[in-house]
Design an enzyme around this catalytic site. Structure first.
Site, PDB file in Angstrom:
ATOM      1  N   GLY A   1     -15.207   3.232   3.768  1.00 40.95           N
ATOM      2  CA  GLY A   1     -13.628   3.165   3.419  1.00 40.95           C
ATOM      3  C   GLY A   1     -13.299   2.854   2.069  1.00 40.95           C
ATOM      4  O   GLY A   1     -12.217   2.975   1.803  1.00 40.95           O
ATOM      5  N   GLN A   2     -13.944   2.259   1.324  1.00 38.59           N
ATOM      6  CA  GLN A   2     -13.872   1.650   0.036  1.00 38.59           C
ATOM      7  C   GLN A   2     -13.461   3.077  -0.965  1.00 38.59           C
ATOM      8  O   GLN A   2     -14.521   3.762  -1.154  1.00 38.59           O
ATOM      9  CB  GLN A   2     -14.632   0.607  -0.846  1.00 38.59           C
ATOM     10  CG  GLN A   2     -13.994   0.271  -1.915  1.00 38.59           C
ATOM     11  CD  GLN A   2     -15.109  -0.756  -2.455  1.00 38.59           C
ATOM     12  OE1 GLN A   2     -15.965  -1.222  -2.125  1.00 38.59           O
ATOM     13  NE2 GLN A   2     -14.328  -1.364  -3.534  1.00 38.59           N
ATOM     14  N   SER A   3     -12.137   3.146  -1.406  1.00 43.61           N
ATOM     15  CA  SER A   3     -12.106   4.322  -2.249  1.00 43.61           C
ATOM     16  C   SER A   3     -11.676   3.991  -3.779  1.00 43.61           C
ATOM     17  O   SER A   3     -11.553   4.786  -4.655  1.00 43.61           O
ATOM     18  CB  SER A   3     -10.998   5.233  -1.737  1.00 43.61           C
ATOM     19  OG  SER A   3      -9.674   4.454  -1.499  1.00 43.61           O
TER      20      SER A   3
ATOM     21  N   HIS B   1     -10.384  -5.531  -3.119  1.00 41.47           N
ATOM     22  CA  HIS B   1      -9.158  -5.885  -2.630  1.00 41.47           C
ATOM     23  C   HIS B   1      -9.326  -6.056  -1.262  1.00 41.47           C
ATOM     24  O   HIS B   1     -10.109  -5.686  -0.737  1.00 41.47           O
ATOM     25  CB  HIS B   1      -8.125  -4.515  -2.821  1.00 41.47           C
ATOM     26  CG  HIS B   1      -8.990  -3.311  -2.416  1.00 41.47           C
ATOM     27  ND1 HIS B   1      -9.992  -2.510  -3.047  1.00 41.47           N
ATOM     28  CD2 HIS B   1      -8.519  -2.462  -1.435  1.00 41.47           C
ATOM     29  CE1 HIS B   1     -10.185  -1.659  -2.351  1.00 41.47           C
ATOM     30  NE2 HIS B   1      -9.509  -1.398  -1.264  1.00 41.47           N
ATOM     31  N   LEU B   2      -8.103  -6.848  -0.787  1.00 42.86           N
ATOM     32  CA  LEU B   2      -8.035  -7.212   0.585  1.00 42.86           C
ATOM     33  C   LEU B   2      -6.784  -6.943   0.960  1.00 42.86           C
ATOM     34  O   LEU B   2      -5.888  -6.701   0.515  1.00 42.86           O
ATOM     35  CB  LEU B   2      -8.017  -8.920   0.668  1.00 42.86           C
ATOM     36  CG  LEU B   2      -7.643  -9.617   1.820  1.00 42.86           C
ATOM     37  CD1 LEU B   2      -8.781  -9.581   2.756  1.00 42.86           C
ATOM     38  CD2 LEU B   2      -7.182 -11.021   1.710  1.00 42.86           C
ATOM     39  N   HIS B   3      -6.828  -6.131   2.367  1.00 44.47           N
ATOM     40  CA  HIS B   3      -5.895  -5.753   2.894  1.00 44.47           C
ATOM     41  C   HIS B   3      -5.333  -6.679   4.008  1.00 44.47           C
ATOM     42  O   HIS B   3      -5.818  -7.228   4.684  1.00 44.47           O
ATOM     43  CB  HIS B   3      -6.186  -4.464   3.808  1.00 44.47           C
ATOM     44  CG  HIS B   3      -6.801  -3.363   3.097  1.00 44.47           C
ATOM     45  ND1 HIS B   3      -6.086  -2.068   3.012  1.00 44.47           N
ATOM     46  CD2 HIS B   3      -8.020  -3.144   2.614  1.00 44.47           C
ATOM     47  CE1 HIS B   3      -6.882  -1.195   2.258  1.00 44.47           C
ATOM     48  NE2 HIS B   3      -8.062  -1.904   1.977  1.00 44.47           N
TER      49      HIS B   3
ATOM     50  N   ASP C   1       0.663  -1.215   0.102  1.00 40.13           N
ATOM     51  CA  ASP C   1      -0.226   0.192  -0.263  1.00 40.13           C
ATOM     52  C   ASP C   1       0.745   1.402   0.040  1.00 40.13           C
ATOM     53  O   ASP C   1       1.889   1.200   0.611  1.00 40.13           O
ATOM     54  CB  ASP C   1      -0.857   0.236   1.190  1.00 40.13           C
ATOM     55  CG  ASP C   1      -1.897   0.975   1.221  1.00 40.13           C
ATOM     56  OD1 ASP C   1      -1.735   2.206   1.127  1.00 40.13           O
ATOM     57  OD2 ASP C   1      -3.138   0.582   1.130  1.00 40.13           O
TER      58      ASP C   1
END
Length: 117
Positions: A96-98, A103-105, A34
């Protein structure tokens, strides 16, 4: 090459059009660090095919959703997280998805509280 939208940031990273520090590349999943890490280890895992969010991914390609988690676990081991890490999917702007590519954090390397946020 990603199948997706030409203006999608993550599709462009998967395609190699935008540089990223890639830590995992499989047929269906790419993992990269990230650019604004929230922990000492913060890696994003994305399917190579475009899906708007985790729910859409799970409905259309459950095997790719499972591969995201498998890839994250492998990178967590390689990063020395010793089984102590957090996996997060954000679905929707309200949480918070921007970037609207599933996607997986993977977050680790520090203590984290519960509940998050």
């Amino acid at each position: 090459m990603a199948t997706g939208e030409s203006d999608c940031l993550f599709c462009r990273i998967v395609a190699g059009e935008i540089p990223a520090e890639i830590v995992h590349r499989g047929e269906a999943v790419v993992g990269f660090r990230d650019v604004a890490p929230q922990a000492p280890v913060h890696v994003l895992f994305v399917p190579t095919a475009h899906h708007a969010n985790a729910a859409a991914l799970a409905a259309a390609a459950p095997e790719a959703a499972a591969e995201l988690v498998t890839a994250a676990a492998a990178v967590a081991d390689a990063e020395g997280l010793d089984g102590h890490y957090r996996l997060v999917f954000n679905t929707g702007t309200g949480v918070g998805q921007s970037v609207f590519h599933a996607h997986l954090h993977l977050l680790g390397g520090r203590s984290m509280t519960w509940p998050p946020g």
